[in-house]
Structures are given as structure tokens and as C-alpha cells.
Design a protein around this motif. Structure first.
Motif, PDB file in Angstrom:
ATOM      1  N   GLY A 151       0.757  -1.146   0.094  1.00  0.00           N
ATOM      2  CA  GLY A 151       0.180   0.043  -0.077  1.00  0.00           C
ATOM      3  C   GLY A 151       0.898   1.147  -0.004  1.00  0.00           C
ATOM      4  N   GLY A 152       2.106   1.368  -0.149  1.00  0.00           N
ATOM      5  CA  GLY A 152       3.152   2.192  -0.335  1.00  0.00           C
ATOM      6  C   GLY A 152       2.470   3.459  -1.176  1.00  0.00           C
ATOM      7  N   ALA A 153       2.191   2.820  -2.456  1.00  0.00           N
ATOM      8  CA  ALA A 153       2.063   3.791  -3.222  1.00  0.00           C
ATOM      9  C   ALA A 153       0.598   4.236  -3.159  1.00  0.00           C
ATOM     10  CB  ALA A 153       1.712   2.927  -4.614  1.00  0.00           C
ATOM     11  N   TYR A 154      -0.208   4.068  -2.222  1.00  0.00           N
ATOM     12  CA  TYR A 154      -1.383   4.796  -1.781  1.00  0.00           C
ATOM     13  C   TYR A 154      -0.884   5.828  -0.741  1.00  0.00           C
ATOM     14  CZ  TYR A 154      -5.929   5.745   0.360  1.00  0.00           C
ATOM     15  OH  TYR A 154      -6.983   6.299   0.709  1.00  0.00           O
ATOM     16  N   PHE A 155      -0.169   5.626   0.127  1.00  0.00           N
ATOM     17  CA  PHE A 155      -0.050   6.361   1.437  1.00  0.00           C
ATOM     18  C   PHE A 155       1.151   7.449   1.010  1.00  0.00           C
ATOM     19  CE2 PHE A 155      -1.752   2.237   3.302  1.00  0.00           C
ATOM     20  CZ  PHE A 155      -2.654   3.026   4.114  1.00  0.00           C
ATOM     21  N   LEU A 156       2.193   6.893   0.571  1.00  0.00           N
ATOM     22  CA  LEU A 156       3.357   7.835   0.312  1.00  0.00           C
ATOM     23  C   LEU A 156       3.153   9.167  -0.307  1.00  0.00           C
ATOM     24  CD1 LEU A 156       6.350   8.343   1.059  1.00  0.00           C
ATOM     25  CD2 LEU A 156       7.083   7.185  -1.001  1.00  0.00           C
ATOM     26  N   PRO A 157       2.403   9.129  -1.497  1.00  0.00           N
ATOM     27  CA  PRO A 157       1.983  10.388  -2.272  1.00  0.00           C
ATOM     28  C   PRO A 157       1.239  11.151  -1.435  1.00  0.00           C
ATOM     29  CG  PRO A 157       1.855   8.267  -3.702  1.00  0.00           C
ATOM     30  CD  PRO A 157       1.961   7.974  -2.467  1.00  0.00           C
ATOM     31  N   ARG A 158       0.197  10.627  -0.611  1.00  0.00           N
ATOM     32  CA  ARG A 158      -0.469  11.548   0.276  1.00  0.00           C
ATOM     33  C   ARG A 158       0.191  12.205   1.348  1.00  0.00           C
ATOM     34  NH1 ARG A 158      -3.678   8.043  -2.332  1.00  0.00           N
ATOM     35  NH2 ARG A 158      -5.871   8.445  -2.550  1.00  0.00           N
ATOM     36  N   VAL A 159       1.358  11.911   1.686  1.00  0.00           N
ATOM     37  CA  VAL A 159       2.332  12.423   2.869  1.00  0.00           C
ATOM     38  C   VAL A 159       2.852  13.246   2.194  1.00  0.00           C
ATOM     39  CG1 VAL A 159       3.705  11.883   4.591  1.00  0.00           C
ATOM     40  CG2 VAL A 159       1.814  10.177   4.202  1.00  0.00           C
ATOM     41  N   VAL A 160       3.752  13.145   1.175  1.00  0.00           N
ATOM     42  CA  VAL A 160       4.788  13.872   0.574  1.00  0.00           C
ATOM     43  C   VAL A 160       4.508  14.380  -0.642  1.00  0.00           C
ATOM     44  CG1 VAL A 160       6.475  12.618   1.892  1.00  0.00           C
ATOM     45  CG2 VAL A 160       6.315  12.062  -0.467  1.00  0.00           C
ATOM     46  N   GLY A 161       3.204  14.253  -1.353  1.00  0.00           N
ATOM     47  CA  GLY A 161       3.066  14.681  -2.742  1.00  0.00           C
ATOM     48  C   GLY A 161       3.578  13.629  -3.633  1.00  0.00           C
ATOM     49  N   MET A 162       3.138  13.743  -4.879  1.00  0.00           N
ATOM     50  CA  MET A 162       3.446  12.828  -5.880  1.00  0.00           C
ATOM     51  C   MET A 162       4.754  12.922  -6.322  1.00  0.00           C
ATOM     52  SD  MET A 162       2.543  10.087  -7.748  1.00  0.00           S
ATOM     53  CE  MET A 162       0.698   9.744  -7.802  1.00  0.00           C
ATOM     54  N   ALA A 163       5.383  14.031  -6.495  1.00  0.00           N
ATOM     55  CA  ALA A 163       6.542  14.185  -7.156  1.00  0.00           C
ATOM     56  C   ALA A 163       7.601  13.758  -6.245  1.00  0.00           C
ATOM     57  CB  ALA A 163       7.153  15.450  -7.803  1.00  0.00           C
ATOM     58  N   LYS A 164       7.473  13.861  -4.855  1.00  0.00           N
ATOM     59  CA  LYS A 164       8.528  13.501  -3.914  1.00  0.00           C
ATOM     60  C   LYS A 164       8.444  11.982  -3.968  1.00  0.00           C
ATOM     61  CE  LYS A 164      11.545  15.410  -2.328  1.00  0.00           C
ATOM     62  NZ  LYS A 164      12.918  15.554  -2.868  1.00  0.00           N
ATOM     63  N   ALA A 165       7.382  11.386  -3.764  1.00  0.00           N
ATOM     64  CA  ALA A 165       6.991   9.981  -3.740  1.00  0.00           C
ATOM     65  C   ALA A 165       7.607   9.171  -4.877  1.00  0.00           C
ATOM     66  CB  ALA A 165       5.545   9.752  -3.344  1.00  0.00           C
ATOM     67  N   CYS A 166       7.442   9.808  -5.884  1.00  0.00           N
ATOM     68  CA  CYS A 166       8.051   9.220  -7.196  1.00  0.00           C
ATOM     69  C   CYS A 166       9.522   9.309  -7.022  1.00  0.00           C
ATOM     70  CB  CYS A 166       7.653   9.916  -8.633  1.00  0.00           C
ATOM     71  SG  CYS A 166       6.064   9.766  -9.072  1.00  0.00           S
ATOM     72  N   GLU A 167      10.123  10.426  -6.646  1.00  0.00           N
ATOM     73  CA  GLU A 167      11.749  10.357  -6.631  1.00  0.00           C
ATOM     74  C   GLU A 167      12.118   8.989  -5.396  1.00  0.00           C
ATOM     75  OE1 GLU A 167      15.135  13.215  -4.829  1.00  0.00           O
ATOM     76  OE2 GLU A 167      13.033  14.013  -5.384  1.00  0.00           O
ATOM     77  N   LEU A 168      11.320   9.061  -4.397  1.00  0.00           N
ATOM     78  CA  LEU A 168      11.859   8.273  -3.201  1.00  0.00           C
ATOM     79  C   LEU A 168      11.532   6.764  -3.779  1.00  0.00           C
ATOM     80  CD1 LEU A 168      10.444   9.994  -0.229  1.00  0.00           C
ATOM     81  CD2 LEU A 168      12.884   9.771  -0.678  1.00  0.00           C
ATOM     82  N   THR A 169      10.512   6.534  -4.436  1.00  0.00           N
ATOM     83  CA  THR A 169      10.117   5.290  -4.925  1.00  0.00           C
ATOM     84  C   THR A 169      11.044   4.620  -5.977  1.00  0.00           C
ATOM     85  OG1 THR A 169       7.747   5.468  -4.403  1.00  0.00           O
ATOM     86  CG2 THR A 169       8.251   3.635  -5.751  1.00  0.00           C
ATOM     87  N   PHE A 170      11.419   5.536  -7.021  1.00  0.00           N
ATOM     88  CA  PHE A 170      12.209   5.173  -8.139  1.00  0.00           C
ATOM     89  C   PHE A 170      13.777   5.153  -7.670  1.00  0.00           C
ATOM     90  CE2 PHE A 170       8.723   7.500 -10.907  1.00  0.00           C
ATOM     91  CZ  PHE A 170       7.773   6.478 -10.731  1.00  0.00           C
ATOM     92  N   THR A 171      14.243   5.913  -6.833  1.00  0.00           N
ATOM     93  CA  THR A 171      15.576   5.885  -6.410  1.00  0.00           C
ATOM     94  C   THR A 171      15.977   4.854  -5.382  1.00  0.00           C
ATOM     95  OG1 THR A 171      15.232   7.548  -4.792  1.00  0.00           O
ATOM     96  CG2 THR A 171      15.816   8.333  -7.254  1.00  0.00           C
TER      97      THR A 171
END
Length: 267
Positions: A151-171
């Protein structure tokens, strides 16, 4: 239920759940651990004397997330063919986000050390987060060739925003508490020995408020993430009408006029 993997206690209407498997850095993919997390969530919802929940870990880690040794050996929830693995996720670790999100009272993650993979996501599942200066956060699934299956793809963007969630997830980068604070991932960063005092101060402040209003306010905040404005206003009007007819509302008004602390019984 006798808790083995989690230390559970209630202090002054605040439930404290401590992941207590320090030898494996508090992994959360064990069947017993998952069942205990669900039971704690059930207790928090059924016991009206519980008004906040703090989730933390036994040092040195908050949670390493999934059991990597089980992944290597293809044991536990990581065994079987693709269809079996899918069911393993659905029937095991994915029960955690559903349970944590079902908690009706405010939740605080007191992140005492590394929160990695599913451990990071566990912190994101909570309403608020406080980080020790020893805390680390990493959405590191890609580093071992998998995706956030919990469920991280649900929670993380809601906490830090989509752009930063993408950076943290992709790197798969791991960040410290100060960076987590800078990007809005945590509410506070404190010295390690001040982590639980700070978490308990916040939890006790929340627990001192009218409990039924707290539960309804939490529901509204999360409803607002999926409802339209007219829908949310309609729900808000319904909840507000209920609040106006509680004894706690009258007590709050009287306490304000009399310049004293209110005493709320959830009625």
C-alpha cells in the motif's frame, strides 16, 4: 490475546504498541506479527477509553519491513508460484494497511530508527509521525527488484506529494529525519531520548479532547480525500448535528466559559 511480537500497553488513555523483534529489526511480515497488529487495532476501536495510539519499535530499528531472509529462501508469505505469492500478499501483509487505516482514533508513529520498505510504509499509514535523530526512511523496494506491495503507493504520495513520492520510490534512496521533516514526511524531529516523551506529549494532548468528536474529525479528514466538496459538507453537517447533542460538547462550552480544563467521558 497474548502478545508475543508486540509489546502492548495503555497509559492514560493512550495505547502504545512497540514492535518487539529487535533481533530481526522488527520485521512485520510474520503471520503472528500481522495478527497482533490487527488485534491492537481492534482493541483501539472497541475500547472507548483509548483515545490515541502510538506505534514504535524496540531499538535499534523502527522496522526493516519485509523479512529478506524469507524472500531469499522463498518461505513464509514469499513462497509458491506467482498466483500463490499474490494471495500471500493479499492475505498477509496487506492486512496491515487495512487494519491501521481502520483505527478510529488518532495514530502517531514514533520512529526510533530505520524505517525501511514496509517499515517506512507502516509509518506513513499513521496519521502523524515523530522522528528520532536516529531515524531513517526508505521506500527501498526497487533496490531489491520489487514494488511497494503493502500500500505504499497509496500512502506515500498522500504524505509527501506525488513528485517526491516518485523520487523516493524510483531511486530507493534512504533519507534521515531532518530531510523527512523538510519534505513534510514527519511532524517533528527530536533527540533520540526525547522521542517517546514527545510522542506521549502529543498523544496526551489529543487524548484530552472530546473523544467522539476526535473520531468523527478523523473520519471527515480521510473522507475529504475522496469526496467532492458538496458530499463532504453534507457529511460534516450530519456529524456536527450529532456533536451538538453530546454531553462532551456542553462540558467543553462550560469549561471554556469557566476557564478550566474540560473533563470528557465520550457521551
Amino acid at each position: 490475546m497474548d502478545f508475543k511480537d508486540i509489546k502492548f500497553e495503555v497509559k492514560n488513555q493512550v495505547a502504545i504498541a512497540t514492535l518487539n523483534l529487535p533481533d530481526v529489526r522488527n520485521v512485520i511480515t510474520g503471520y503472528e506479527t500481522i495478527a497482533e497488529i490487527e488485534e491492537i487495532c481492534k482493541i483501539a476501536n472497541e475500547d472507548m477509553d483509548i483515545r490515541a495510539v502510538v506505534i514504535t519499535g524496540a531499538d535499534p530499528a523502527f522496522s526493516a519491513g519485509g523479512n529478506v531472509k524469507d524472500m531469499v529462501k522463498r518461505e513464509g508469505m514469499f513462497q509458491g508460484p506467482p498466483a500463490g505469492l499474490m494471495e500471500g500478499y493479499r492475505k498477509n501483509v496487506q492486512r496491515i494497511p487495512l487494519a491501521i487505516r481502520s483505527i478510529e482514533v488518532p495514530t502517531i508513529a514514533a520512529v526510533n530508527g530505520p524505517a525501511i520498505g514496509a517499515g517506512c510504509d507502516l509509518a506513513m499509514m499513521c496519521d502523524m509521525r515523530i522522528a528520532s535523530k536516529k531515524a531513517k526512511f526508505g521506500e527501498t523496494f526497487v533496490n531489491i527488484g520489487i514494488i511497494p506491495g503493502d500500500g505504499g503507493a497509496y500512502f506515500l504520495p498522500r504524505v509527501v506529494g506525488m513528485a517526491k513520492a516518485c523520487e523516493l520510490t524510483f531511486t530507493g534512496d534512504v533519507i534521515d529525519g531532518e530531510e523527512a521533516y523538510r519534505i513534510g514526511m514527519v511532524n517533528y524531529v527530536v533527540e533520540h531520548d526525547q522521542l517517546m516523551p514527545k510522542a506521549m506529549d502529543l498523544a496526551n494532548k489529543i487524548a484530552s479532547k472530546p473523544p467522539r468528536a476526535l473520531r468523527m474529525a478523523k473520519r471527515l479528514l480521510y473522507m475529504g480525500q475522496t469526496m467532492t466538496l458538496p458530499q463532504l459538507l453534507e457529511q460534516s453537517a450530519s456529524y456536527q448535528a450529532l456533536c451538538h447533542h453530546t454531553e462532551d460538547h456542553i462540558e467543553a462550552l462550560n469549561a471554556m466559559l469557566e476557564k478550566r480544563e474540560g473533563k470528557y467521558e465520550g457521551k
